[in-house]
Design an enzyme around this catalytic site. Sequence first.
Site, PDB file in Angstrom:
ATOM      1  N   ASN A 154       1.128  -1.293   0.232  1.00  0.00           N
ATOM      2  CA  ASN A 154       0.574  -0.131  -0.100  1.00  0.00           C
ATOM      3  C   ASN A 154       0.635   1.000  -0.582  1.00  0.00           C
ATOM      4  OD1 ASN A 154       1.155  -0.376   2.345  1.00  0.00           O
ATOM      5  ND2 ASN A 154      -1.573   0.260   3.525  1.00  0.00           N
ATOM      6  N   GLY A 230       2.970  -5.352   7.277  1.00  0.00           N
ATOM      7  CA  GLY A 230       1.971  -6.354   6.471  1.00  0.00           C
ATOM      8  C   GLY A 230       0.728  -6.028   7.627  1.00  0.00           C
ATOM      9  N   SER A 231      -0.121  -7.389   7.116  1.00  0.00           N
ATOM     10  CA  SER A 231      -1.084  -8.166   8.091  1.00  0.00           C
ATOM     11  C   SER A 231      -0.695  -9.225   9.030  1.00  0.00           C
ATOM     12  CB  SER A 231      -1.650  -8.562   6.526  1.00  0.00           C
ATOM     13  OG  SER A 231      -0.801  -9.779   6.359  1.00  0.00           O
ATOM     14  N   GLU A 250       5.522  -3.654  12.199  1.00  0.00           N
ATOM     15  CA  GLU A 250       4.330  -2.737  11.538  1.00  0.00           C
ATOM     16  C   GLU A 250       2.793  -3.527  11.185  1.00  0.00           C
ATOM     17  OE1 GLU A 250       4.113   0.283  12.677  1.00  0.00           O
ATOM     18  OE2 GLU A 250       6.507   0.934  13.471  1.00  0.00           O
ATOM     19  N   LEU A 251       1.997  -3.151  11.506  1.00  0.00           N
ATOM     20  CA  LEU A 251       0.792  -4.368  11.172  1.00  0.00           C
ATOM     21  C   LEU A 251      -0.699  -3.149  11.320  1.00  0.00           C
ATOM     22  CD1 LEU A 251       1.591  -7.385  12.878  1.00  0.00           C
ATOM     23  CD2 LEU A 251       2.511  -7.251  11.705  1.00  0.00           C
ATOM     24  N   CYS A 284      -2.957   1.723   6.310  1.00  0.00           N
ATOM     25  CA  CYS A 284      -3.159   1.048   7.871  1.00  0.00           C
ATOM     26  C   CYS A 284      -3.824   1.797   9.003  1.00  0.00           C
ATOM     27  CB  CYS A 284      -1.608   0.291   8.462  1.00  0.00           C
ATOM     28  SG  CYS A 284      -0.872   1.545   8.730  1.00  0.00           S
ATOM     29  N   GLU A 375     -10.010  -5.185  10.025  1.00  0.00           N
ATOM     30  CA  GLU A 375      -9.287  -4.366   9.581  1.00  0.00           C
ATOM     31  C   GLU A 375     -10.184  -4.248   8.183  1.00  0.00           C
ATOM     32  OE1 GLU A 375      -5.913  -4.485   8.168  1.00  0.00           O
ATOM     33  OE2 GLU A 375      -5.326  -2.295   8.217  1.00  0.00           O
TER      34      GLU A 375
END
Length: 473
Positions: A154, A230-231, A250-251, A284, A375
Amino acid sequence: MVAALTEKRLLIGGEWVETGEWIEVRSPFSGDVVGRVAKGGAEETCQAVDAAEKAMREPLPAHKRAEILVRVAGALGRRHDEVARQISDEAGKPMKAARVEAQRAMSTYTFAAVEARKLAGEMVPMDAAQAGEGKLAFTLRRPVGVIGAISPFNFPLNLVAHKLAPALAAGCAVVLKPASQTPLSALLLAELEEEAGLPPGWVNVVVGPAAEIGDALVEDERVKLITFTGSGPVGWKLKERAPKKRVNLELGNATPVIVTADADIPVAAAKVAQNAFSFAGQSCISVQRVYVERGAYDEFVAALLPLVEALKVGDPADEDTDVGPVIDEGARDRILDWIAATSGQVLTGGSLEGDLIRPTVIAGAAPQDKVSCEEVFGPVCTVTAVDSLAEAISLANGTRFGLQAGIFTTNLDSALRAAQQLEFGGVTVNEAPTFRTDQMPYGGVKDSGNTREGPRYAVREMTEERLVVVDLP
Ligand code: NAP
């Protein structure tokens, strides 16, 4: 608009490598092929780690690292149009947002250059203990070692920048695996690093099957730190599988915003309209859940809906488009399913305009609806009336996520209460929680992650302290 075709090879040890196989990169808007990239796997990953390890045997002094970082920032500025267009082509990101991302990457490199020059340990006050009398001690900050970096689709440029730039500032070589849907911006950035004078092996880029490359990074003991954006399921699994490495995550988030009855409602509505739908909600920290005190609810909704309906949905290559496609058909179908399944009322959107999801506002979704508790990662936000700030905070905290949250209020007590009680890595006051500048400590709590990015904080993670004790005669 027809995008230009780009062809890129993998970067391993300073060589641009072909593998005989290619991955096609398609525009999420038109489906046209916009580029192709050599496809690598475990073998190329291992070669890349070899190259990174070799590079680190000849450390680069801090001033050289800083100079290279500054030169990359300059190149990003000079080649702004090309860089922004590349982001837009492969991610389907509207040019408006792609331009912001390209500018932010300059900022990320500039701040990393500052950190490279400042990198230092600290003095330890040895005579504070009797046993330390007559001794001098200080710490050195040493690079942690080879870094494996994995990035999402993204922000295909700036989230790669948030890995490559601090790694170089810290003196670490990197093996990067960018998202398969958006590898072109990452390879362009690697090219700019090379052109800026980075010697071979300091940055290596391998594109290919995620699990295979991920496994190679996890299993290789020479990789000391994995930085993953990412996820959640992928990130937490990586951490579980690499107990001896640092694994920085970092989610995702399901970003909440609180609007109190005393807030400046037009401002709050404008900020929500702007930050729930930009890049079709695929950030995010895209605004997803809005909790409005009942006294201001009708006014807020009346102010929000015309702004949302005025957003221009269309071709991301057009400079005036606000909302483009989501990344692929699978994501589009999932988002439409979640909208269809909500118990709330769709106030606007909820359907397609051509192939694109119209910006969607849902009133009164139940907390257990997917649009409330998962999300969405799409152009969707919910608005819910609440009876008190306490209820709003409780609902905002009521998911497993904790990246950023925001409050709009003119009451200082409410602002400070929210800042204290919202269980998130960051809280914005009278600003959307989508707000980020690149020097901020940015990261989540709960399922949203375990680290902070922003060059100063990432460099801290990418170095370790070595204590030196000197006996004074
Ligand atoms: P994703 O599916 O988890 O993919 C992220 C990266 O992980 C991609 O490079 C992907 O490769 C790779 N990957 C997938 N499976 C893997 C495995 N088994 N081993 C190693 N790597 C693997 O996430 P995404 O859909 O690209 O990004 C969206 C998510 O990122 C959202 O949840 C969003 O909130 C989060 N995000 C968080 C932040 C933050 O700073 N907190 C910022 C942006 C995005 P392939 O592309 O090849 O599958």
